[in-house]
Design a protein around this motif. Structure first.
Motif, short mmCIF file in Angstrom:
data_model
loop_
_atom_site.label_atom_id
_atom_site.label_comp_id
_atom_site.label_asym_id
_atom_site.label_seq_id
_atom_site.Cartn_x
_atom_site.Cartn_y
_atom_site.Cartn_z
N ILE B 33 62.72 44.73 85.29
CA ILE B 33 63.04 45.67 84.21
C ILE B 33 61.76 46.35 83.70
O ILE B 33 61.75 47.55 83.43
CB ILE B 33 63.77 44.94 83.06
CG1 ILE B 33 65.19 44.57 83.51
CG2 ILE B 33 63.83 45.81 81.81
CD1 ILE B 33 65.97 43.75 82.50
N LEU B 34 60.69 45.59 83.61
CA LEU B 34 59.43 46.16 83.10
C LEU B 34 58.80 47.13 84.10
O LEU B 34 58.14 48.08 83.70
CB LEU B 34 58.44 45.03 82.79
CG LEU B 34 58.74 44.19 81.56
CD1 LEU B 34 57.68 43.12 81.38
CD2 LEU B 34 58.82 45.06 80.31
N HIS B 35 58.99 46.86 85.40
CA HIS B 35 58.32 47.68 86.42
C HIS B 35 59.34 48.18 87.45
O HIS B 35 59.35 47.71 88.60
CB HIS B 35 57.23 46.87 87.11
CG HIS B 35 56.25 46.27 86.16
ND1 HIS B 35 55.27 47.00 85.53
CD2 HIS B 35 56.11 45.01 85.69
CE1 HIS B 35 54.56 46.21 84.74
NE2 HIS B 35 55.05 45.00 84.81
N PRO B 36 60.17 49.15 87.06
CA PRO B 36 61.23 49.60 87.99
C PRO B 36 60.68 50.25 89.26
O PRO B 36 61.27 50.10 90.33
CB PRO B 36 62.02 50.61 87.15
CG PRO B 36 61.11 51.03 86.05
CD PRO B 36 60.22 49.87 85.78
N ALA B 58 67.58 49.53 92.26
CA ALA B 58 66.42 49.00 91.55
C ALA B 58 66.59 49.10 90.03
O ALA B 58 66.07 48.28 89.29
CB ALA B 58 65.16 49.74 91.99
N LEU B 59 67.33 50.10 89.60
CA LEU B 59 67.53 50.28 88.15
C LEU B 59 68.62 49.35 87.61
O LEU B 59 68.45 48.71 86.57
CB LEU B 59 67.91 51.74 87.84
CG LEU B 59 66.78 52.76 87.87
CD1 LEU B 59 67.34 54.17 87.76
CD2 LEU B 59 65.78 52.50 86.75
N TRP B 63 69.34 44.74 85.27
CA TRP B 63 70.13 44.69 84.04
C TRP B 63 71.38 43.84 84.22
O TRP B 63 71.80 43.15 83.30
CB TRP B 63 70.48 46.10 83.56
CG TRP B 63 69.28 46.77 82.95
CD1 TRP B 63 68.34 47.52 83.59
CD2 TRP B 63 68.87 46.69 81.58
NE1 TRP B 63 67.37 47.90 82.71
CE2 TRP B 63 67.66 47.42 81.47
CE3 TRP B 63 69.38 46.08 80.45
CZ2 TRP B 63 66.97 47.56 80.27
CZ3 TRP B 63 68.69 46.22 79.25
CH2 TRP B 63 67.50 46.94 79.16
#
Lengths: 161, 157
Positions: B33-36, B58-59, B63
């Motif tokens: 989440i921090l580094h998509p 990846a997004l 989540w």
């Protein structure tokens, strides 16, 4: 019915996750496009078909005997200035592996082992080429540790300018 | 068989497994989440998805991992959460198996990106298989999950 509820709940979780992901991505300064515009430059080393090789001292090589197929793995120019007696020049190139046809031609002789020597550097081109040949399924592939320097010392060869 | 299924101990074992899986997924989603962008590169490195779907995966995936982890820990809609866990584990295992079969020398991208974690091996596949087995246990044997689900059921009844 219970299974449908389960799938529905799971679908809701995915939908909420998607909304959250898109919202956060839109708000952040380092967000990424939802659809990539350019292919990623992925760096995955190719699997190297290297096989097992056996080190062989120059004194144990049967120089000039057809039973030993001696290969000089150095570049053409270097092999042209001096090469061991009876050695065939097959320059080692990381980016240009030896083709199956070339290998078949080499092995068509009545040799019972292959001996490769190279520049003797680290990595040694001779050992690398030997691994490549062995990786093609060829057995009894050897390399000379120390490369051409060791061979020349043993053979007492003179440098030809 | 019915006595085995009705055994009360399943709920407590499943609670432990749920908490464990929840922590695993929380740890897994954090970096993604921090580094998509880094995670998108990891997804692309598997060379399975078409380029159009790489960023989408990846997004969204981290989540889903985050929500599922929270649901597992809290015991909220547990069976739906664990269904998603199992689906993701199957997906990860298929991707790993393809990468291993191709002989790709790469990082898993499971907990960190850009090869920062251990390279993939058959042991990675076994590890994921173990987590899948835990998920299946919870899915099949945790009939009345301990947590918010049970509290909410009590209130409505």
């Amino acid at each position: 019915m219970r299974g449908l509820t389960l799938v529905r709940d799971a679908g809701i979780v995915v939908a909420i996750s998607t909304v959250a992901a898109f919202s956060v991505n839109a708000l952040r300064h380092d967000g990424i496009p939802i659809v990539a515009k350019e292919p990623y430059r992925i760096l995955v080393p190719c699997p190297e078909p290297g096989g097992d090789v056996i080190p062989l001292a120059p004194a144990d090589v049967r120089w000039g005997d057809a039973a030993d197929l001696v290969i000089d793995a150095r570049p053409v120019a270097e092999a042209g200035s001096w090469s061991a007696p009876g050695a065939q020049n097959v320059p080692f190139d990381y980016l240009d592996p030896v083709s199956d046809d070339k290998l078949s031609d080499l092995l068509s002789t009545r040799c019972d082992r292959v001996v490769v020597y190279g520049d003797g550097d680290r990595p040694d081109s001779g050992e690398e080429l030997a691994r490549e040949i062995s990786g093609h399924g060829v057995r009894n592939v050897h390399f000379v540790p120390g490369g051409v320097a060791a061979v020349r010392t043993h053979l007492g060869a003179q440098v030809t300018p | 068989m019915s006595r085995f299924l009705d055994w009360n101990g399943h709920g407590w074992i499943a609670l432990g497994l749920r908490l464990y899986l929840g922590v695993v997924f929380l740890l897994a989603c954090w970096h993604k989440i921090l580094h998509p962008a880094s995670f998108a590169l990891d997804v692309a490195t598997y060379q399975i998805l078409p380029l159009e779907l790489v960023n989408l995966q990846a997004l969204v995936l981290p989540w889903v991992e985050l929500f599922v982890a929270l649901m597992l820990v809290l015991g909220l809609r547990t069976r739906a959460a664990v269904l998603l866990v199992n689906a993701m584990m199957v997906m990860f295992m298929v991707a790993l198996a393809i990468a291993l079969a191709r002989g790709l020398d790469m990082g898993c991208g499971c907990f960190a990106s850009e090869g920062g974690d251990d390279p993939i091996t058959w042991r990675t596949l076994v590890r994921d298989g173990t987590w899948l087995a835990m998920g299946l246990y919870v899915q099949w044997l945790d009939r009345r999950p301990l947590g918010l689900d049970r509290l909410l059921t009590r209130r409505t009844s």
